[in-house]
Design a protein around this motif. Structure first.
Motif, PDB file in Angstrom:
ATOM      1  N   ARG A  17       0.813  -1.213   0.000  1.00  0.00           N
ATOM      2  CA  ARG A  17       0.000   0.000   0.000  1.00  0.00           C
ATOM      3  C   ARG A  17       0.855   1.276   0.000  1.00  0.00           C
ATOM      4  N   ASN A  18       2.033   1.212   0.589  1.00  0.00           N
ATOM      5  CA  ASN A  18       2.795   2.442   0.822  1.00  0.00           C
ATOM      6  C   ASN A  18       4.126   2.552   0.094  1.00  0.00           C
ATOM      7  N   ASN A  19       4.693   1.426  -0.344  1.00  0.00           N
ATOM      8  CA  ASN A  19       6.067   1.479  -0.851  1.00  0.00           C
ATOM      9  C   ASN A  19       6.239   1.023  -2.299  1.00  0.00           C
ATOM     10  N   ILE A  20       5.186   0.587  -2.938  1.00  0.00           N
ATOM     11  CA  ILE A  20       5.321   0.073  -4.306  1.00  0.00           C
ATOM     12  C   ILE A  20       5.189   1.188  -5.335  1.00  0.00           C
ATOM     13  N   GLU A  21       4.088   1.895  -5.301  1.00  0.00           N
ATOM     14  CA  GLU A  21       3.842   2.956  -6.282  1.00  0.00           C
ATOM     15  C   GLU A  21       4.884   4.065  -6.145  1.00  0.00           C
ATOM     16  N   GLY A  22       5.553   4.366  -7.243  1.00  0.00           N
ATOM     17  CA  GLY A  22       6.538   5.439  -7.258  1.00  0.00           C
ATOM     18  C   GLY A  22       7.952   4.999  -6.926  1.00  0.00           C
ATOM     19  N   CYS A  39      -9.505  -4.484 -15.050  1.00  0.00           N
ATOM     20  CA  CYS A  39      -9.194  -4.345 -13.620  1.00  0.00           C
ATOM     21  C   CYS A  39     -10.224  -3.454 -12.920  1.00  0.00           C
ATOM     22  N   ARG A  40     -10.622  -2.390 -13.597  1.00  0.00           N
ATOM     23  CA  ARG A  40     -11.598  -1.484 -12.988  1.00  0.00           C
ATOM     24  C   ARG A  40     -12.963  -2.163 -12.862  1.00  0.00           C
ATOM     25  N   GLU A  41     -13.323  -2.938 -13.860  1.00  0.00           N
ATOM     26  CA  GLU A  41     -14.602  -3.659 -13.796  1.00  0.00           C
ATOM     27  C   GLU A  41     -14.601  -4.654 -12.637  1.00  0.00           C
ATOM     28  N   LYS A  66      -5.099   0.267  -8.290  1.00  0.00           N
ATOM     29  CA  LYS A  66      -3.722   0.655  -8.578  1.00  0.00           C
ATOM     30  C   LYS A  66      -3.216  -0.033  -9.845  1.00  0.00           C
ATOM     31  N   MET A  67      -3.598  -1.291 -10.031  1.00  0.00           N
ATOM     32  CA  MET A  67      -3.216  -2.013 -11.241  1.00  0.00           C
ATOM     33  C   MET A  67      -3.823  -1.350 -12.479  1.00  0.00           C
ATOM     34  N   ALA A  68      -5.074  -0.942 -12.363  1.00  0.00           N
ATOM     35  CA  ALA A  68      -5.743  -0.280 -13.481  1.00  0.00           C
ATOM     36  C   ALA A  68      -5.004   1.003 -13.867  1.00  0.00           C
ATOM     37  N   ASP A  69      -4.631   1.797 -12.878  1.00  0.00           N
ATOM     38  CA  ASP A  69      -3.901   3.041 -13.152  1.00  0.00           C
ATOM     39  C   ASP A  69      -2.556   2.750 -13.820  1.00  0.00           C
ATOM     40  N   ALA A  70      -1.867   1.699 -13.338  1.00  0.00           N
ATOM     41  CA  ALA A  70      -0.561   1.349 -13.900  1.00  0.00           C
ATOM     42  C   ALA A  70      -0.686   0.849 -15.330  1.00  0.00           C
ATOM     43  N   TYR A  71      -1.700   0.044 -15.601  1.00  0.00           N
ATOM     44  CA  TYR A  71      -1.919  -0.437 -16.971  1.00  0.00           C
ATOM     45  C   TYR A  71      -2.218   0.724 -17.919  1.00  0.00           C
ATOM     46  N   ASP A  72      -2.961   1.702 -17.434  1.00  0.00           N
ATOM     47  CA  ASP A  72      -3.227   2.887 -18.261  1.00  0.00           C
ATOM     48  C   ASP A  72      -1.932   3.625 -18.583  1.00  0.00           C
ATOM     49  N   ARG A  73      -1.047   3.724 -17.615  1.00  0.00           N
ATOM     50  CA  ARG A  73       0.206   4.451 -17.809  1.00  0.00           C
ATOM     51  C   ARG A  73       1.112   3.771 -18.836  1.00  0.00           C
ATOM     52  N   ILE A  74       1.048   2.434 -18.901  1.00  0.00           N
ATOM     53  CA  ILE A  74       1.903   1.731 -19.873  1.00  0.00           C
ATOM     54  C   ILE A  74       1.174   1.505 -21.206  1.00  0.00           C
ATOM     55  N   GLY A  75      -0.082   2.029 -21.308  1.00  0.00           N
ATOM     56  CA  GLY A  75      -0.799   1.981 -22.583  1.00  0.00           C
ATOM     57  C   GLY A  75      -1.678   0.766 -22.806  1.00  0.00           C
ATOM     58  N   ASP A  76      -1.820  -0.092 -21.806  1.00  0.00           N
ATOM     59  CA  ASP A  76      -2.679  -1.278 -21.944  1.00  0.00           C
ATOM     60  C   ASP A  76      -4.050  -0.945 -21.367  1.00  0.00           C
ATOM     61  N   HIS A  77      -4.846  -0.212 -22.158  1.00  0.00           N
ATOM     62  CA  HIS A  77      -6.115   0.311 -21.660  1.00  0.00           C
ATOM     63  C   HIS A  77      -7.179  -0.768 -21.524  1.00  0.00           C
ATOM     64  N   SER A  78      -7.115  -1.810 -22.322  1.00  0.00           N
ATOM     65  CA  SER A  78      -8.114  -2.869 -22.218  1.00  0.00           C
ATOM     66  C   SER A  78      -7.971  -3.635 -20.896  1.00  0.00           C
ATOM     67  N   ALA A 130       5.454  -3.109 -10.479  1.00  0.00           N
ATOM     68  CA  ALA A 130       4.379  -2.773  -9.540  1.00  0.00           C
ATOM     69  C   ALA A 130       3.145  -3.625  -9.808  1.00  0.00           C
ATOM     70  N   ILE A 131       2.807  -3.791 -11.083  1.00  0.00           N
ATOM     71  CA  ILE A 131       1.657  -4.627 -11.446  1.00  0.00           C
ATOM     72  C   ILE A 131       1.861  -6.060 -10.966  1.00  0.00           C
ATOM     73  N   ASP A 132       3.075  -6.562 -11.168  1.00  0.00           N
ATOM     74  CA  ASP A 132       3.371  -7.920 -10.714  1.00  0.00           C
ATOM     75  C   ASP A 132       3.228  -8.040  -9.201  1.00  0.00           C
ATOM     76  N   ALA A 133       3.690  -7.028  -8.473  1.00  0.00           N
ATOM     77  CA  ALA A 133       3.588  -7.047  -7.011  1.00  0.00           C
ATOM     78  C   ALA A 133       2.132  -7.056  -6.570  1.00  0.00           C
ATOM     79  N   TRP A 134       1.297  -6.224  -7.203  1.00  0.00           N
ATOM     80  CA  TRP A 134      -0.118  -6.170  -6.824  1.00  0.00           C
ATOM     81  C   TRP A 134      -0.869  -7.434  -7.241  1.00  0.00           C
ATOM     82  N   GLU A 135      -0.446  -8.057  -8.338  1.00  0.00           N
ATOM     83  CA  GLU A 135      -1.049  -9.340  -8.717  1.00  0.00           C
ATOM     84  C   GLU A 135      -0.741 -10.406  -7.671  1.00  0.00           C
TER      85      GLU A 135
END
Length: 261
Positions: A198-203, A250-252, A233-245, A210-215
């Motif tokens: 929750r506190n040390n992965i993002e950033g 993840c958001r659903e 958090k995974m959804a936000d990270a996927y958006d940042r790397i361009g994998d919007h689908s 980060a996605i792997d850690a949250w998975e």
């Protein structure tokens, strides 16, 4: 004050790692919920750990007149007999010379136990980078791996090696879920994992890691609220790397968690 070392069943030269492990073992045996006996021995173990786990209080205890050993009565001849023709075997030097995974794994825990935490962390990271699917758990008993592995994870966090700590903790959590070992200490394991995720992965690490850690976090069963957080958090990270689908998926999934809560 009774002999804290004797209460925990360790030597006066015990390392911090050995003190932690001895404490956990004693508490699991003497906990009132397990032993159904007088909690006097349980409290003694807790008090002994409080003294020996703190550097300053341990030093004071060692120096106190209550613990100073008396002079031995045995008379020794001088000079003592020496076997100069037999070289002393240095186990750590031997481990350092080996290149197989078993020896390197044992070197990691050897250094961890003998106050070489920096070397233990460095070797663990090196093996993870150079050896595909390297697992400390393969070379040790479950008890040794879980005890020392958790302490290694704590050392990784201290050095801000958060991703490596998550990998190690995910293995430990999975083992505990399959067969209870930590028992009363498992919440401590979960809380460390939760705090990192929750506190040390993002950033602190790139989005792919980060996605792997949250998975991995989703497999730890830390709780629905935590899973909801990780999915977002995974959804936000996927958006940042361009994998919007995948971000949408993840958001659903997070929405279904949110509705359940």
């Amino acid at each position: 004050m009774r002999d804290c070392y004797k209460i925990l069943g360790i030597s006066k030269n015990a390392s911090a790692v050995e003190i932690k492990r001895a404490y956990r073992k004693k508490v699991k045996l003497l906990h009132p919920d397990v032993s159904h006996s007088d909690s006097k021995a349980f409290r003694a173990v807790q008090q002994a750990y409080e003294v020996l786990s703190d550097v300053k209080s341990r030093k004071l205890f060692d120096e106190s007149s209550l613990f100073k050993s008396s002079k031995p009565n045995t008379k020794y001849s001088w000079p003592p007999h020496r076997h100069d023709d037999i070289p002393e075997f240095d186990y750590r030097t031997w481990l350092l010379e080996q290149e197989d995974e078993e020896s390197r794994a044992k070197l990691i825990f050897f250094d961890l136990i003998h106050n070489r935490e920096d070397e233990a962390v460095a070797e663990f990271k090196q093996m993870n980078m150079n050896k595909v699917n390297f697992k400390l758990s393969y070379w040790f008993t479950k008890e040794d791996f879980m005890d020392y592995g958790f302490i290694l994870a704590e050392e990784l966090v201290i050095r801000k090696e958060y991703y490596d700590a998550v990998i190690l903790l995910s293995q430990i959590v999975k083992m505990e879920q399959e067969s209870c070992y930590f028992k009363f200490f498992f919440p401590e394991v979960q809380e460390l994992a939760r705090h990192i995720l929750r506190n040390n992965i993002e950033g602190n690490i790139n989005d792919e890691l980060a996605i792997d850690a949250w998975e991995r976090a989703l497999d730890m069963n830390l709780g629905k609220k935590d899973d909801l957080y990780f999915l977002q958090k995974m959804a936000d990270a996927y958006d940042r790397i361009g994998d919007h689908s995948t971000a949408k998926a993840c958001r659903e999934e997070s929405f279904s968690f949110s509705s359940a809560l």
